[in-house]
Design a protein around this motif. Structure first.
Motif, PDB file in Angstrom:
ATOM      1  N   LEU A  29       0.811  -1.217   0.000  1.00  0.00           N
ATOM      2  CA  LEU A  29       0.000   0.000   0.000  1.00  0.00           C
ATOM      3  C   LEU A  29       0.845   1.267   0.000  1.00  0.00           C
ATOM      4  N   PHE A  30       2.002   1.227   0.618  1.00  0.00           N
ATOM      5  CA  PHE A  30       2.889   2.396   0.554  1.00  0.00           C
ATOM      6  C   PHE A  30       3.491   2.522  -0.849  1.00  0.00           C
ATOM      7  N   THR A  31       3.654   1.398  -1.542  1.00  0.00           N
ATOM      8  CA  THR A  31       4.083   1.436  -2.946  1.00  0.00           C
ATOM      9  C   THR A  31       3.021   2.136  -3.786  1.00  0.00           C
ATOM     10  N   TYR A  32       1.767   1.735  -3.601  1.00  0.00           N
ATOM     11  CA  TYR A  32       0.683   2.388  -4.336  1.00  0.00           C
ATOM     12  C   TYR A  32       0.583   3.874  -3.981  1.00  0.00           C
ATOM     13  N   ALA A  33       0.809   4.203  -2.708  1.00  0.00           N
ATOM     14  CA  ALA A  33       0.757   5.612  -2.287  1.00  0.00           C
ATOM     15  C   ALA A  33       1.794   6.447  -3.038  1.00  0.00           C
ATOM     16  N   ARG A  34       2.925   5.833  -3.370  1.00  0.00           N
ATOM     17  CA  ARG A  34       3.959   6.535  -4.143  1.00  0.00           C
ATOM     18  C   ARG A  34       3.602   6.617  -5.626  1.00  0.00           C
ATOM     19  N   GLY A  35       2.510   5.986  -6.022  1.00  0.00           N
ATOM     20  CA  GLY A  35       2.107   5.996  -7.423  1.00  0.00           C
ATOM     21  C   GLY A  35       2.798   4.941  -8.249  1.00  0.00           C
ATOM     22  N   GLU A  36       3.358   3.927  -7.585  1.00  0.00           N
ATOM     23  CA  GLU A  36       4.085   2.867  -8.274  1.00  0.00           C
ATOM     24  C   GLU A  36       3.259   1.587  -8.319  1.00  0.00           C
ATOM     25  N   SER A  37       3.644   0.698  -9.214  1.00  0.00           N
ATOM     26  CA  SER A  37       3.052  -0.631  -9.295  1.00  0.00           C
ATOM     27  C   SER A  37       3.923  -1.614  -8.518  1.00  0.00           C
ATOM     28  N   LEU A  38       3.340  -2.744  -8.175  1.00  0.00           N
ATOM     29  CA  LEU A  38       4.109  -3.778  -7.484  1.00  0.00           C
ATOM     30  C   LEU A  38       5.133  -4.379  -8.422  1.00  0.00           C
ATOM     31  N   ASN A  39       6.265  -4.775  -7.845  1.00  0.00           N
ATOM     32  CA  ASN A  39       7.287  -5.455  -8.630  1.00  0.00           C
ATOM     33  C   ASN A  39       7.166  -6.972  -8.412  1.00  0.00           C
ATOM     34  N   GLU A  40       7.977  -7.708  -9.125  1.00  0.00           N
ATOM     35  CA  GLU A  40       7.915  -9.182  -9.036  1.00  0.00           C
ATOM     36  C   GLU A  40       8.225  -9.687  -7.632  1.00  0.00           C
ATOM     37  N   THR A  98      10.404   1.642   8.025  1.00  0.00           N
ATOM     38  CA  THR A  98      10.391   2.127   6.646  1.00  0.00           C
ATOM     39  C   THR A  98       9.124   2.941   6.377  1.00  0.00           C
ATOM     40  N   SER A  99       8.008   2.462   6.886  1.00  0.00           N
ATOM     41  CA  SER A  99       6.736   3.163   6.698  1.00  0.00           C
ATOM     42  C   SER A  99       6.739   4.511   7.413  1.00  0.00           C
ATOM     43  N   LEU A 100       7.295   4.547   8.621  1.00  0.00           N
ATOM     44  CA  LEU A 100       7.391   5.822   9.345  1.00  0.00           C
ATOM     45  C   LEU A 100       8.280   6.809   8.595  1.00  0.00           C
ATOM     46  N   ALA A 101       9.368   6.318   8.039  1.00  0.00           N
ATOM     47  CA  ALA A 101      10.246   7.191   7.246  1.00  0.00           C
ATOM     48  C   ALA A 101       9.495   7.734   6.038  1.00  0.00           C
ATOM     49  N   ALA A 102       8.671   6.897   5.420  1.00  0.00           N
ATOM     50  CA  ALA A 102       7.878   7.353   4.274  1.00  0.00           C
ATOM     51  C   ALA A 102       6.873   8.415   4.700  1.00  0.00           C
ATOM     52  N   LEU A 103       6.245   8.231   5.856  1.00  0.00           N
ATOM     53  CA  LEU A 103       5.306   9.239   6.359  1.00  0.00           C
ATOM     54  C   LEU A 103       6.007  10.574   6.573  1.00  0.00           C
ATOM     55  N   ARG A 104       7.214  10.520   7.116  1.00  0.00           N
ATOM     56  CA  ARG A 104       7.965  11.750   7.373  1.00  0.00           C
ATOM     57  C   ARG A 104       8.336  12.478   6.078  1.00  0.00           C
ATOM     58  N   ALA A 105       8.474  11.739   5.003  1.00  0.00           N
ATOM     59  CA  ALA A 105       8.907  12.317   3.730  1.00  0.00           C
ATOM     60  C   ALA A 105       7.756  12.808   2.854  1.00  0.00           C
ATOM     61  N   ILE A 106       6.532  12.499   3.234  1.00  0.00           N
ATOM     62  CA  ILE A 106       5.388  12.845   2.386  1.00  0.00           C
ATOM     63  C   ILE A 106       5.091  14.342   2.467  1.00  0.00           C
TER      64      ILE A 106
END
Length: 174
Positions: A72-83, A114-122
């Motif tokens: 879900l954090f991948t989708y939040a970045r606007g990316e698709s899932l990888n293999e 990692t998720s907390l770091a992503a929240l801080r960067a949004i």
């Protein structure tokens, strides 16, 4: 005064660096990490893999939570899932070995970090930006992805707690 560790995360005040609108997400992530670890730390491997009444195992939930956050954090970045993410999703239902239990808890903890770091960067100005989910391209927003990731993890935490109680009661009864 109550010691901070006795309080739930939402009662401890803001998480440093996380935008105000994302504080509930950060609190859920931290609470989830604490409670999953507490619920399973003393369970034997058989309890992790047990499926009382056919419910999903604790092993599944402990694998699924960081996977959900990653996806879900991948989708939040606007990316698709990888293999690698798709392959991890396929492995979530596998039984856990004795050696893997600590690794899975470590992976869950790392994913929360990692998720907390992503929240801080949004950039909070992007929270209402449209995002799409999965192959079906279901509509959501950045905020929707982040909130659902944390909320979905909390639902699985509840399942971990209930399943742990059931398998612990069965162990004690034997």
């Amino acid at each position: 005064m109550t010691a901070p560790s006795a309080l739930e995360w939402w009662q401890r005040g803001p998480v440093d660096g996380v935008p105000a609108s994302l504080q509930p997400v950060a609190h859920m992530l931290l609470q989830m990490r604490d409670e999953v670890s507490a619920a399973v730390r003393d369970l034997p491997v058989d309890a992790w893999n047990a499926r009382p009444a056919g419910v999903a195992s604790i092993a599944f939930h402990v694998r699924h939570i960081p996977g959900v956050l990653d996806r879900l954090f991948t989708y939040a970045r606007g990316e698709s899932l990888n293999e690698a993410q798709r392959a991890a999703l396929q492995r979530e239902g596998e039984p856990v070995t004795d050696e893997e239990r600590a690794i899975l808890l470590s992976e869950l903890s790392a994913r929360v970090d990692t998720s907390l770091a992503a929240l801080r960067a949004i950039d909070a100005a992007t929270l209402n930006d449209v995002r799409t989910i999965g192959r079906a391209q279901l509509p959501s927003t950045v905020l929707g992805c982040l909130v659902h990731g944390a909320e979905h993890g909390m639902r699985h935490l509840g399942q971990v707690i209930v399943t742990a109680r059931i398998v612990t009661a069965r162990i004690v009864a034997e």
